[in-house]
Design an enzyme around this catalytic site. Structure first.
Site, PDB file in Angstrom:
ATOM      1  N   HIS A 122       0.871  -1.180   0.000  1.00 38.04           N
ATOM      2  CA  HIS A 122       0.000   0.000   0.000  1.00 38.04           C
ATOM      3  C   HIS A 122       0.911   1.233   0.000  1.00 38.04           C
ATOM      4  O   HIS A 122       2.025   1.182   0.534  1.00 38.04           O
ATOM      5  CB  HIS A 122      -0.848  -0.053   1.277  1.00 38.04           C
ATOM      6  N   ASP A 199       3.008  -4.490   7.932  1.00 35.32           N
ATOM      7  CA  ASP A 199       1.819  -3.655   7.787  1.00 35.32           C
ATOM      8  C   ASP A 199       0.616  -4.584   7.979  1.00 35.32           C
ATOM      9  O   ASP A 199       0.277  -5.367   7.096  1.00 35.32           O
ATOM     10  CB  ASP A 199       1.834  -3.022   6.390  1.00 35.32           C
ATOM     11  N   GLN A 202      -4.611  -5.018   6.917  1.00 35.67           N
ATOM     12  CA  GLN A 202      -5.649  -5.932   6.426  1.00 35.67           C
ATOM     13  C   GLN A 202      -5.801  -7.168   7.310  1.00 35.67           C
ATOM     14  O   GLN A 202      -6.913  -7.644   7.519  1.00 35.67           O
ATOM     15  CB  GLN A 202      -5.339  -6.368   4.990  1.00 35.67           C
ATOM     16  N   LYS A 225     -10.270  -0.504  10.580  1.00 37.57           N
ATOM     17  CA  LYS A 225     -10.374  -1.742   9.785  1.00 37.57           C
ATOM     18  C   LYS A 225     -10.638  -2.936  10.680  1.00 37.57           C
ATOM     19  O   LYS A 225     -10.935  -4.025  10.196  1.00 37.57           O
ATOM     20  CB  LYS A 225      -9.090  -1.964   8.996  1.00 37.57           C
ATOM     21  N   CYS A 365      -4.700   2.533  -3.704  1.00 37.43           N
ATOM     22  CA  CYS A 365      -3.444   3.022  -3.099  1.00 37.43           C
ATOM     23  C   CYS A 365      -2.329   2.000  -3.265  1.00 37.43           C
ATOM     24  O   CYS A 365      -1.530   1.768  -2.335  1.00 37.43           O
ATOM     25  CB  CYS A 365      -3.631   3.366  -1.617  1.00 37.43           C
TER      26      CYS A 365
HETATM   27  N1  PMP Z   1      -1.824  -0.661   4.518  1.00 36.38           N
HETATM   28  C1  PMP Z   1      -2.773  -1.398   3.955  1.00 36.38           C
HETATM   29  C2  PMP Z   1      -2.431  -2.791   3.482  1.00 36.38           C
HETATM   30  C3  PMP Z   1      -4.075  -0.896   3.819  1.00 36.38           C
HETATM   31  O1  PMP Z   1      -5.009  -1.640   3.250  1.00 36.38           O
HETATM   32  C4  PMP Z   1      -4.345   0.413   4.296  1.00 36.38           C
HETATM   33  C5  PMP Z   1      -5.724   1.018   4.150  1.00 36.38           C
HETATM   34  N2  PMP Z   1      -6.311   0.851   2.897  1.00 36.38           N
HETATM   35  C6  PMP Z   1      -3.325   1.134   4.883  1.00 36.38           C
HETATM   36  C7  PMP Z   1      -2.071   0.574   4.979  1.00 36.38           C
HETATM   37  C8  PMP Z   1      -3.529   2.519   5.403  1.00 36.38           C
HETATM   38  O2  PMP Z   1      -4.407   2.534   6.486  1.00 36.38           O
HETATM   39  P1  PMP Z   1      -4.899   3.909   7.101  1.00 36.38           P
HETATM   40  O3  PMP Z   1      -5.434   4.713   5.960  1.00 36.38           O
HETATM   41  O4  PMP Z   1      -5.958   3.512   8.076  1.00 36.38           O
HETATM   42  O5  PMP Z   1      -3.725   4.555   7.754  1.00 36.38           O
END
Ligand code: PMP
Length: 407
Positions: A122, A199, A202, A225, A365
């Protein structure tokens, strides 16, 4: 233990409301999960009974606020199987947690030191390291990918050199759902003395995580999440790894003593919580994770895997479809991304909305991964335990209509 998605939905006020008023087939859980009553009730209890700033007051109300906030830290530690609540830093989310490490750990690196990433990351686990490259002259190395977007770990010795200081990869991809094979990465990192950051944005909503068993150093995730509040997240750091980091943000709460010439800093986790933290949100997150920890995860994950299989089977017979990522269920979360020849993902999502189906279309993203797959974007359906067959069937019916209308 038995599991019923209908019973689970009762823990989510928004889903109850929509069931009563109009159909909502919420399949955008990878973007955000719905918030459970446990989280809302705990946050409301704080606001109505214990609201005061934390770590500052000596009156009884402030002591209650402190106790509630620190209790949340213990609840998060239990969900992650952390050795101590002091290893839990509250942040505003995954993005903030990763940026914290990229600054605090990253600024200790020397030009030519290396950070290992992958193309499935991401942007939250990609751009902070690019910024670090600009600040410190570190080298970013990328793990190769297999054709279906899974990490290819067969040639780790080509990626990990003695200059490697950190490997930062996703626990599970928000596009393909593939769960990374962490053990070989930890082994390769340890062999060259590097730290490991995952990270967990998910993975965390699919059951408790065992950071001790994973053998890693840092774990980042977001509350929203994990069926908790927005605006709060966590950085878990192994005790020694966290203690070795300098502060990132400066301000109130993170100091031991401030002098005009010299300031000393508090121990973790406070060292990394400058300013007033998201108190009610952290308390809500703690309660959500406490509730989640008690859920029948084996039955729930079997349920979401069955739904993912139903979706994969239904998609496979639609004309002009290509999967963006693997089209089997091996070691993956119930997140499925796909494209139809000649149909823009946003257009497909608009037609699906008419069917009450909420899914996401776009680059998610993850533009480096989209470039790897040579696509602009994809439609993504992401399944949570409160989903059922009706949600998948509505999605498939909507897609058939989209193909008919847009082709
Ligand atoms: N890493 C991953 C794998 C994600 O799916 C996301 C959110 N789509 C993020 C990071 C970022 O999370 P946040 O916007 O809550 O900081």
């Amino acid at each position: 233990m038995n599991f019923s998605p209908a019973d689970w939905r009762e823990h989510f006020p928004l889903l109850e409301k929509f069931r009563a008023e109009s159909p909502l087939h919420y399949l955008d859980n990878a973007a955000t999960g719905q918030c459970c009553y446990a989280a809302m009730n705990a946050a409301t209890a704080f606001e109505t009974q214990s609201r005061a700033n934390v770590l500052r007051g000596t009156y009884r109300l402030a002591e209650r606020a402190d106790a509630a906030y620190e209790h949340a830290r213990h609840q998060v530690a239990a969900y992650l199987n952390a050795a101590s609540a002091d290893e839990i830093v509250f942040t505003s989310g995954t993005t903030a947690s990763i940026n914290l490490v990229a600054h605090a750990f990253g600024d200790m690196l020397q030009p030519g030191d290396e950070v290992v990433l992958s193309l499935v990351e991401h942007h939250s686990n990609f751009v902070p390291w690019q910024l670090l490259r600009e600040r410190r002259g570190v080298i970013l190395r990328l793990l190769p990918l297999a054709a279906d977007g899974r990490l290819d770990l067969s040639r780790l010795d080509e990626t990990f050199t003695p200059r490697c200081r950190l490997v930062a990869v996703t626990h599970a991809s928000n596009v393909t759902g593939a769960v990374s094979d962490i053990a070989p990465l930890v082994e390769a990192a340890r062999a060259v003395g590097a730290r490991v950051l995952l990270d967990g944005a998910q993975a965390v909503q699919h059951g408790p995580v065992d950071v001790a068993a994973l053998g890693i150093d840092f774990y980042a995730f977001s509350g929203h999440k994990a069926f908790g509040p927005t605006g709060v997240g966590v950085l878990w750091g192994r005790g020694k790894a966290l203690a070795a980091l300098p502060p990132f943000l400066g301000g109130g709460g993170m100091i031991e003593h401030v002098g005009v010439e010299r300031t000393t800093y508090a121990s973790p986790p406070r060292r990394f919580e400058a300013g007033t933290p998201p108190i009610a949100q952290a308390i809500g997150l703690g309660a959500a994770l406490d509730w989640l920890r008690e859920q029948p995860w084996a039955a729930m994950n079997a349920h979401t895997a069955r739904l993912a299989q139903r979706l994969l089977d239904g998609l496979a017979v639609l004309p002009g479809l290509t999967f963006v990522g693997p089209h089997d269920l091996r070691e993956r979360l119930p997140i499925v991304s796909f494209n139809f020849e000649g149909i823009h993902p946003h257009d497909a999502c608009q037609v699906l909305d008419e069917f009450g189906v909420a899914v996401r279309g776009g680059h998610h993203c993850a533009q480096p991964l989209m470039d790897y797959f040579k696509v602009q974007g994809a439609v993504r359906a992401s399944i949570a335990p409160y989903n059922d067959e009706a949600d998948i069937d509505a999605l498939l019916a909507g897609l058939k209509d989209a193909v008919r209308k847009l082709k």
